[in-house]
Design a protein around this motif. Structure first.
Motif, PDB file in Angstrom:
ATOM      1  N   ALA A   1       0.723  -1.600  -0.268  1.00  0.00           N
ATOM      2  CA  ALA A   1       0.059  -0.034  -0.122  1.00  0.00           C
ATOM      3  C   ALA A   1       1.147   1.544   0.012  1.00  0.00           C
ATOM      4  N   HIS A   2       2.171   0.831   0.676  1.00  0.00           N
ATOM      5  CA  HIS A   2       2.863   2.387   0.595  1.00  0.00           C
ATOM      6  C   HIS A   2       3.721   3.231  -1.054  1.00  0.00           C
ATOM      7  N   PHE A   3       3.099   2.205  -1.913  1.00  0.00           N
ATOM      8  CA  PHE A   3       3.860   2.212  -3.542  1.00  0.00           C
ATOM      9  C   PHE A   3       2.010   2.480  -3.921  1.00  0.00           C
ATOM     10  N   ARG A   4       0.918   2.263  -3.550  1.00  0.00           N
ATOM     11  CA  ARG A   4       0.001   2.528  -4.281  1.00  0.00           C
ATOM     12  C   ARG A   4      -0.512   4.051  -4.367  1.00  0.00           C
ATOM     13  N   PRO A   5      -0.662   4.792  -5.896  1.00  0.00           N
ATOM     14  CA  PRO A   5      -0.624   6.013  -6.269  1.00  0.00           C
ATOM     15  C   PRO A   5      -1.227   6.494  -5.517  1.00  0.00           C
ATOM     16  N   ILE A   6      -1.198   7.676  -5.037  1.00  0.00           N
ATOM     17  CA  ILE A   6      -2.442   9.274  -3.816  1.00  0.00           C
ATOM     18  C   ILE A   6      -2.997   8.981  -4.964  1.00  0.00           C
ATOM     19  N   LYS A   7      -4.241   8.465  -4.404  1.00  0.00           N
ATOM     20  CA  LYS A   7      -5.453   9.324  -5.700  1.00  0.00           C
ATOM     21  C   LYS A   7      -5.742   9.977  -4.763  1.00  0.00           C
ATOM     22  N   LYS A   8      -6.429  11.717  -5.444  1.00  0.00           N
ATOM     23  CA  LYS A   8      -6.986  13.088  -4.307  1.00  0.00           C
ATOM     24  C   LYS A   8      -7.823  13.150  -3.655  1.00  0.00           C
ATOM     25  N   ASN A   9      -8.786  11.804  -4.438  1.00  0.00           N
ATOM     26  CA  ASN A   9     -10.211  11.665  -3.750  1.00  0.00           C
ATOM     27  C   ASN A   9     -10.595  10.481  -3.054  1.00  0.00           C
ATOM     28  N   ARG A  10      -9.552  10.060  -2.510  1.00  0.00           N
ATOM     29  CA  ARG A  10      -9.527   8.408  -1.791  1.00  0.00           C
ATOM     30  C   ARG A  10      -8.540   9.023  -0.553  1.00  0.00           C
ATOM     31  N   GLU A  11      -8.150   9.867   0.308  1.00  0.00           N
ATOM     32  CA  GLU A  11      -7.445   9.044   0.946  1.00  0.00           C
ATOM     33  C   GLU A  11      -7.044   8.270   2.011  1.00  0.00           C
ATOM     34  N   ASN A  12      -5.987   7.715   1.947  1.00  0.00           N
ATOM     35  CA  ASN A  12      -5.323   6.539   2.844  1.00  0.00           C
ATOM     36  C   ASN A  12      -3.650   6.776   3.561  1.00  0.00           C
ATOM     37  N   LYS A  13      -4.243   6.260   4.343  1.00  0.00           N
ATOM     38  CA  LYS A  13      -2.930   6.838   5.566  1.00  0.00           C
ATOM     39  C   LYS A  13      -1.926   5.945   5.004  1.00  0.00           C
ATOM     40  N   LEU A  14      -1.778   4.762   4.367  1.00  0.00           N
ATOM     41  CA  LEU A  14      -0.473   4.203   4.582  1.00  0.00           C
ATOM     42  C   LEU A  14       0.462   4.479   2.686  1.00  0.00           C
ATOM     43  N   ASN A  15       0.123   5.358   2.574  1.00  0.00           N
ATOM     44  CA  ASN A  15       0.073   5.596   1.106  1.00  0.00           C
ATOM     45  C   ASN A  15      -0.097   7.330   0.746  1.00  0.00           C
ATOM     46  N   CYS A  16       0.165   8.027   2.253  1.00  0.00           N
ATOM     47  CA  CYS A  16      -0.009   9.551   2.140  1.00  0.00           C
ATOM     48  C   CYS A  16       1.400   9.868   1.963  1.00  0.00           C
ATOM     49  N   ARG A  17       1.908  10.986   1.958  1.00  0.00           N
ATOM     50  CA  ARG A  17       3.099  10.811   1.381  1.00  0.00           C
ATOM     51  C   ARG A  17       4.062  11.289   3.092  1.00  0.00           C
ATOM     52  N   GLU A  18       3.711  11.245   3.978  1.00  0.00           N
ATOM     53  CA  GLU A  18       4.128  11.193   5.153  1.00  0.00           C
ATOM     54  C   GLU A  18       4.546   9.473   5.228  1.00  0.00           C
ATOM     55  N   GLU A  19       3.651   8.895   5.127  1.00  0.00           N
ATOM     56  CA  GLU A  19       4.366   7.401   5.061  1.00  0.00           C
ATOM     57  C   GLU A  19       4.973   6.893   4.406  1.00  0.00           C
ATOM     58  N   LYS A  20       4.962   7.205   2.983  1.00  0.00           N
ATOM     59  CA  LYS A  20       5.724   7.068   2.324  1.00  0.00           C
ATOM     60  C   LYS A  20       7.105   7.798   2.002  1.00  0.00           C
ATOM     61  N   LEU A  21       7.301   8.870   2.914  1.00  0.00           N
ATOM     62  CA  LEU A  21       8.963   9.514   3.293  1.00  0.00           C
ATOM     63  C   LEU A  21       9.128   8.641   4.629  1.00  0.00           C
ATOM     64  N   ARG A  22       7.885   7.545   5.445  1.00  0.00           N
ATOM     65  CA  ARG A  22       8.776   7.430   5.756  1.00  0.00           C
ATOM     66  C   ARG A  22       9.253   5.715   6.221  1.00  0.00           C
ATOM     67  N   PHE A  23       8.338   5.375   5.333  1.00  0.00           N
ATOM     68  CA  PHE A  23       8.734   4.108   4.268  1.00  0.00           C
ATOM     69  C   PHE A  23      10.413   4.261   4.168  1.00  0.00           C
ATOM     70  N   ALA A  24      10.039   4.833   3.019  1.00  0.00           N
ATOM     71  CA  ALA A  24      11.733   5.309   2.450  1.00  0.00           C
ATOM     72  C   ALA A  24      12.558   5.482   2.946  1.00  0.00           C
ATOM     73  N   PHE A  25      12.972   6.474   5.045  1.00  0.00           N
ATOM     74  CA  PHE A  25      13.861   6.474   5.877  1.00  0.00           C
ATOM     75  C   PHE A  25      14.470   5.535   6.015  1.00  0.00           C
ATOM     76  N   SER A  26      12.957   4.462   6.247  1.00  0.00           N
ATOM     77  CA  SER A  26      13.288   3.333   6.357  1.00  0.00           C
ATOM     78  C   SER A  26      14.176   2.286   6.219  1.00  0.00           C
TER      79      SER A  26
END
Length: 189
Positions: free
Chosen positions: A89-114
């Motif tokens: 889910a971290h790699f799922r493209p962000i959909k403007k109309n469907r918010e999802n915590k696992l693939n939001c910018r912060e979670e993508k950055l958190r994943f990359a940081f890890s």
């Protein structure tokens, strides 16, 4: 043939995974089929070896780090389908109309940081950065050049001068990077 992918997911399981990850039911079913084809022991979970049989992953210089990310929330050396989907889910493209915590910018950055924070202490040290650079470029760049890149990166990103990069500093350093696009994989519908 008795293929294990014939053990279909129940509708409520699909609904739960969809709610948590943002994948469509069709994507979930396709990924479940892929998951079960990787499950060589037919036990409903994947091992590290199962992941390393994926050709695209096996040739990735960061394959060990990527595989490790799938096991971050696992209490043993196996990953079930829901854990598998949470990482994807971290790699799922962000959909403007469907918010999802696992693939939001912060979670993508958190994943990359890890990927860089090898000892999981919440900071990226010069040595950790150097180790990742070694994994990525191997012997293609001299040790001096790699050390220089690592040191310059720390100097540029480290705003509190502790010789480490915190998650906040990492985010600031990537402020103008299109993380949403760079960390997205198109999943077929």
């Amino acid at each position: 043939m008795g293929n294990k992918s014939s053990l279909l997911l129940r509708e409520e399981e699909i609904a739960q995974i969809q709610e948590e990850t943002g994948f469509t039911p069709n994507q979930i079913e396709r990924l479940y089929s892929r998951f079960t084809s990787l499950d060589k022991n037919d036990c409903g979970t994947l091992s590290r070896e199962d992941f390393l049989r994926i050709p695209e992953l096996a040739i990735n210089p960061l394959s060990e780090r990527i595989v490790q990310s799938f096991f971050a929330e696992s209490h043993d050396d196996r990953v079930n389908f829901l854990q598998f989907m949470r990482v994807l889910a971290h790699f799922r493209p962000i959909k403007k109309n469907r918010e999802n915590k696992l693939n939001c910018r912060e979670e993508k950055l958190r994943f990359a940081f890890s990927m860089y924070d090898l000892d999981s202490d919440g900071k990226i040290s010069r040595d950790e950065l150097l180790a990742i650079l070694h994994m990525m470029v191997g012997a293609n760049i001299s040790e001096e050049q790699l050390t220089s890149i690592a040191e310059r990166t720390i100097i540029e990103a480290d705003t509190n001068n502790d010789q480490m990069i915190s998650f906040e500093e990492f985010c600031r350093a990537l402020e103008r990077t299109d993380v949403e696009q760079k960390m997205s994989i198109r999943f077929l519908n």
